[in-house]
Write an enzyme that holds these catalytic residues in place. Structure first.
Site, PDB file in Angstrom:
ATOM      1  N   THR B  86       0.808  -1.217   0.000  1.00  0.00           N
ATOM      2  CA  THR B  86       0.000   0.000   0.000  1.00  0.00           C
ATOM      3  C   THR B  86       0.837   1.260   0.000  1.00  0.00           C
ATOM      4  OG1 THR B  86      -0.115  -0.292   2.367  1.00  0.00           O
ATOM      5  CG2 THR B  86      -2.041  -0.953   1.103  1.00  0.00           C
ATOM      6  N   ASP B 163       5.888  -8.521   4.829  1.00  0.00           N
ATOM      7  CA  ASP B 163       5.948  -9.837   5.456  1.00  0.00           C
ATOM      8  C   ASP B 163       7.106 -10.701   4.960  1.00  0.00           C
ATOM      9  OD1 ASP B 163       3.884  -9.202   7.055  1.00  0.00           O
ATOM     10  OD2 ASP B 163       2.519 -10.789   6.376  1.00  0.00           O
ATOM     11  N   LYS B 241      12.067  -9.661   9.746  1.00  0.00           N
ATOM     12  CA  LYS B 241      10.927  -8.945  10.304  1.00  0.00           C
ATOM     13  C   LYS B 241      10.675  -9.536  11.688  1.00  0.00           C
ATOM     14  CE  LYS B 241       6.220  -7.402   9.403  1.00  0.00           C
ATOM     15  NZ  LYS B 241       5.008  -7.480   8.596  1.00  0.00           N
TER      16      LYS B 241
END
Lengths: 472, 435
Positions: B86, B163, B241
């Site tokens: 996004t 992710d 992450k």
């Protein structure tokens, strides 16, 4: 000169914001507003979110915002990653949702089939996310007032914003302890007839909200915004009413200001104004444009379940009942209902049948004030009253001892109940006899005075009179 | 005419008429209509309560005009290749629709700081959430990067879902041999439709770093901490992450960041001295993935069953996320642990038949040492590799798949624990733990 509000085509509606007394709306942090030293400081900037372009020149807007840094103060033990905008919201707080549905029903409103939380864009930094989460819960309600029905247009459940600490040209500092506290927003139609009626409406709405017993109390926990216009001219919003008793005068003054400007042929601006101490108003900011809202995609839509929602009794009704059921005077009954201790009082009065409810009410509501006045000491009587009444109810101590024990407690002393145990009739008689012997021929009242001084807290006053009468 | 999503309508229910815009309804909620009221609020209305929906105005998508971006010859050129996520999405507040913006002018419109840093080229090469990716997408990205390198750009930015960004960064590191310019992966933990997005600072910092440093390798650029102040340039092969939602979720593992970029202060400070530098003479060579390579990743745990391993019996490779220094439950120590022996036998069998099995550790931090205890020596005996590696499980997975795509099996077994692109640290310094 009295204003004729009907002739002025006075249009007035009110918007109430009330904090709920639950955990935060979208996380499990306590709703604890703090101003002590924060142990977390975060520095952020807000970006002109892209959607604003088209309506506003994004670049220009961006330049404005770029300069400004936001400093957020937070606390490890009472704020979490959600307030910091570092974790998505949890599910909506169930209790807060229930209270809002309860309020909607109390306001005779129609609850929506499905509740959709929205993101309302906020650009002043008061929300770490850049938006406030808000949902329309119900519409089309009403309340009855002395001057007819006032319609309730909307009831929303939303997040409280962070509290501003300091503003400078380069940075604004906010405290995050207030951010996310559930807030009910109730907006009426412009059905309010005159300034007095506005106060009545505000008071009634406040009373209804407090009847849930689940709203926060105290300064800043409820806010009233009044919208008004005359003669179909520009609408003005007034914020910051400190004392509802001043509301009618402030509104009247504002209506007069409108009238004056119109008579002079000057422009009346659509704006937000602040209520001043001298009961006038002053310019705060231009009226914001329509809110930019888009769906909060992190929260599923919610089907409200009202099957288990109970409508609480209004505190005005409760107060009347209290007067009747416990034989209290109106002032004391009102005092108890307003304090929010009504259920506690009823439980005490029902538990301690040997004590007059009036006495319990008086100790509960007034002893703290009395101790403050006499000894300048703070004590919350409700925290100790059960322990003391327990002794009184069993006839172990006298009524007089109750206040004295509270005074001792206020002084931080440990209570030795043995000291206050009531004397047996024989023991009392012995002391009375001694007093009579020492004061031969003294009038009854003088003897009684001496007896009371000697026996205070150790014997019931009535009993002393009784025994003294027999002995004289 | 029947009203469609985003049309302006009047909804008539039993007791009232509601004006608003029809909003899209999630697949799971087909029993309601979502209406955006004039106040901006959405409400859900049960279809059974609706008497009629009358169309007022059909939706017309506004055409937005954007200015041509002028070329500034003094500035370097950076290509932004979008793969999804996004980072450049835009909300229409009237309808609530989110649309992605990818043209150079739209990007400049959203992030005006970029104008002063570089000439921006921008295009979309994929549109996907990063967990959906397969090896083919790594190849696709590499080929697009090659195109840009051939055009002579000074650096490339890949916008990416967060992710699996560390899988992609590792994959690109291995594929892109002799890279003459930097390739920086950028993501965001807060979407760009909100004022608090981290996308802007991450993207601007990456551009600033490309334009103002001599670095030329693959790296990740994300927030250093919770403040909107600095970003870290993180090593493509040794980053992970480490948080579901924090802005500073990406942390270096067993190493330090490469550099810190503070865009507001226009400052770049390198934490690593030894890194690949820009060199126009280097000729980029692609060593792509074989898209048919099958590698698994299994996490060991207590009470394990041999079937769990046997699921990979036809695979080319298997990365085992073992415990501690490199263990898995492989010994029968009492009457209750017979299954462990079965696991050992199954694994031994699979390796004999050609599976390449490589150990990594679920502790995330630290180096394997598979000589310390006897059970691990037994694992080495049957061919489990990974001794002395300090790669994350994710990097081990990517490396194994890439090696199997490009080398013979015997070479793969040699190379897996050999440092090729900085994926294995020779020394691990104290300060690298939980930093």
């Amino acid at each position: 000169m009295q204003l004729d509000y009907k002739k002025l085509n006075f249009k007035c509606g009110i918007e109430i914001h009330q904090q709920l007394d639950t955990k935060k709306l979208f996380c499990n942090c306590p709703s604890l507003i703090r101003d002590d030293k924060p142990d977390i400081i975060i520095k952020r900037r807000l970006r002109a979110s892209a959607g604003e372009s088209g309506e506003v020149d994004a670049a220009a807007l961006h330049e404005v915002k770029k300069e400004k840094q936001f400093i957020y103060q937070a606390y490890s033990d009472t704020t979490c990653l959600v307030e910091l905008d570092e974790e998505p919201p949890h599910d909506v707080n169930k209790q807060a949702l229930e209270i809002s549905l309860q309020i909607a029903l109390m306001l005779n409103a129609k609850i929506v089939d499905k509740i959709c939380f929205m993101r309302k864009t906020v650009v002043d930094g008061s929300n770490t996310s850049g938006f406030q989460r808000t949902a329309l819960i119900a519409t089309d309600g009403f309340i009855e007032t002395s001057k007819g029905k006032v319609k309730i247009e909307t009831i929303c459940l939303e997040e409280e914003a962070a509290k501003i600490v300091k503003r400078t040209k380069k940075e604004d500092t906010y405290n995050l302890s207030r951010l996310g506290i559930p807030l009910i927003e109730i907006a009426t139609s412009p059905d309010i007839k005159d300034p007095e009626h506005c106060m009545e409406t505000a008071k009634k709405l406040g009373m209804i909200l407090r009847s849930t017993n689940k709203v926060k109390r105290g300064l800043g926990t409820i806010r009233q915004d009044v919208n008004l216009s005359i003669k179909g001219k520009s609408r003005v919003e007034i914020k910051g009413f400190q004392d509802l008793r001043n509301m009618p005068k402030i509104i009247e003054n504002e209506a007069r200001r409108h009238l004056e400007l119109l008579e002079k042929g000057q422009e009346l601006k659509k704006e937000v104004r602040k209520a001043n101490k001298d009961l006038t108003t002053s310019f705060m900011r231009p009226m914001p444009g329509s809110a930019r809202m888009y769906p909060e995609t992190d929260i599923k839509t919610i089907r409200p379940d009202i099957s288990k929602i109970k409508i609480p009794e209004l505190i005005t009704d409760k107060s009347e009942k209290l007067e009747k059921d416990f034989n209290l005077n109106k002032d004391l009954a009102d005092l108890i209902t307003k304090s929010g201790k009504i259920d506690f009082f009823i439980s005490l009065a029902n538990k301690y049948k040997n004590i007059k409810p009036l006495f319990i009410a008086d100790i509960l509501m007034n002893s703290g004030k009395e101790i403050k006045r006499r000894y300048n000491k703070e004590i919350d009587a409700s925290r100790h009253i059960e322990e003391i009444l327990e002794h009184l109810n069993k006839g172990k101590i006298s009524k007089e001892a109750v206040f004295e024990i509270l005074v001792e407690k206020a002084n931080g002393k440990k209570i030795d109940y043995k000291k206050y145990l009531l004397m047996s009739d024989e023991e009392i008689k012995k002391i009375l006899k001694e007093i009579i012997a020492k004061n031969k021929g003294a009038p009854f009242n003088a003897l009684m005075g001496q007896a009371m001084a000697k026996l205070r807290g150790k014997a019931d006053g009535k009993k002393i009179v009784e025994l003294l009468k027999k002995l004289v | 005419m029947q009203a469609k999503t985003r049309d302006t309508v009047v909804v008539e229910t039993k007791d009232k008429k509601l004006n608003g815009i029809l909003m899209p309804v999630p697949e799971t909620e087909k029993d309601i209509v979502i209406l955006k009221l004039e106040s901006g609020y959405n409400i859900g209305i049960d279809k059974k309560n609706i008497k009629a929906i009358k169309l007022v105005k059909t939706f017309e998508r506004k055409k937005e005009k954007t200015a041509e971006v002028k070329l500034n010859k003094k500035l370097p050129t950076i290509s932004i290749l979008h793969t999804g996520g996004t980072i450049a999405s835009k909300v229409d507040y009237k309808t609530g629709a989110v649309s992605a913006k990818f043209s150079p002018s739209e990007i400049i419109d959203m992030f005006p700081e970029l104008k002063k840093i570089a000439n921006i080229k921008s295009r979309k090469i994929a549109s996907m959430q990063s967990e959906m990716m397969r090896f083919v997408h790594y190849n696709l990205m590499a080929k697009e990067i090659e195109k840009e390198v051939k055009k002579g750009v000074n650096g490339i930015i890949i916008t990416h879902g967060t992710d699996t960004m560390h899988y992609t960064s590792a994959a690109l590191s291995f594929i892109l041999e002799d890279l003459p310019v930097p390739v920086i992966l950028v993501g965001s933990q807060r979407s760009s439709d909100r004022g608090s997005t981290d996308a802007g600072l991450n993207l601007v910092s990456a551009c600033y770093f490309i334009a103002n440093s001599d670095f030329a390798d693959v790296a990740i650029c994300m927030h250093e901490n919770l403040n909107d102040e600095s970003c870290l340039i993180l090593p493509a092969l040794k980053t992970r992450k480490m948080h579901t939602s924090r802005r500073d979720a990406f942390r270096p593992i067993n190493t330090t960041p490469i550099a810190r970029v503070n865009f507001n202060e226009k400052n770049i400070s390198f934490m690593k001295k030894d890194y690949d530098k820009k060199n126009k003479n280097k000729k980029l060579n692609l060593k792509l993935f074989n898209e048919k390579t099958r590698v698994g990743l299994i996490k060991t745990h207590t009470n394990m069953f041999a079937e769990e391993f046997l699921a990979y019996k036809d695979f080319d490779g298997l990365v085992i996320e073992g415990t501690g220094l490199g263990h898995l439950p492989n010994e029968e120590i009492d009457e209750y642990t017979k299954e462990n022996k079965k696991i050992f036998n199954a694994l031994s069998d699979m390796i004999k038949k050609g599976l390449v099995a490589v150990m990594s550790s679920q502790t995330i931090y630290g180096r394997l040492q598979m000589n310390v205890y006897t059970p691990m020596r037994e694992l080495q005996e049957i061919g489990v590799l990974g001794h002395l590696s300090d790669m994350t499980a994710e990097t081990t997975f990517i490396k194994l798949a890439w090696l199997l795509s490009n080398y013979k099996k015997e070479e793969v077994k040699q190379l897996i624990t050999k440092n090729l692109r900085g994926e294995i640290s020779e020394r691990v310094e104290d300060k690298t733990f939980l930093s």
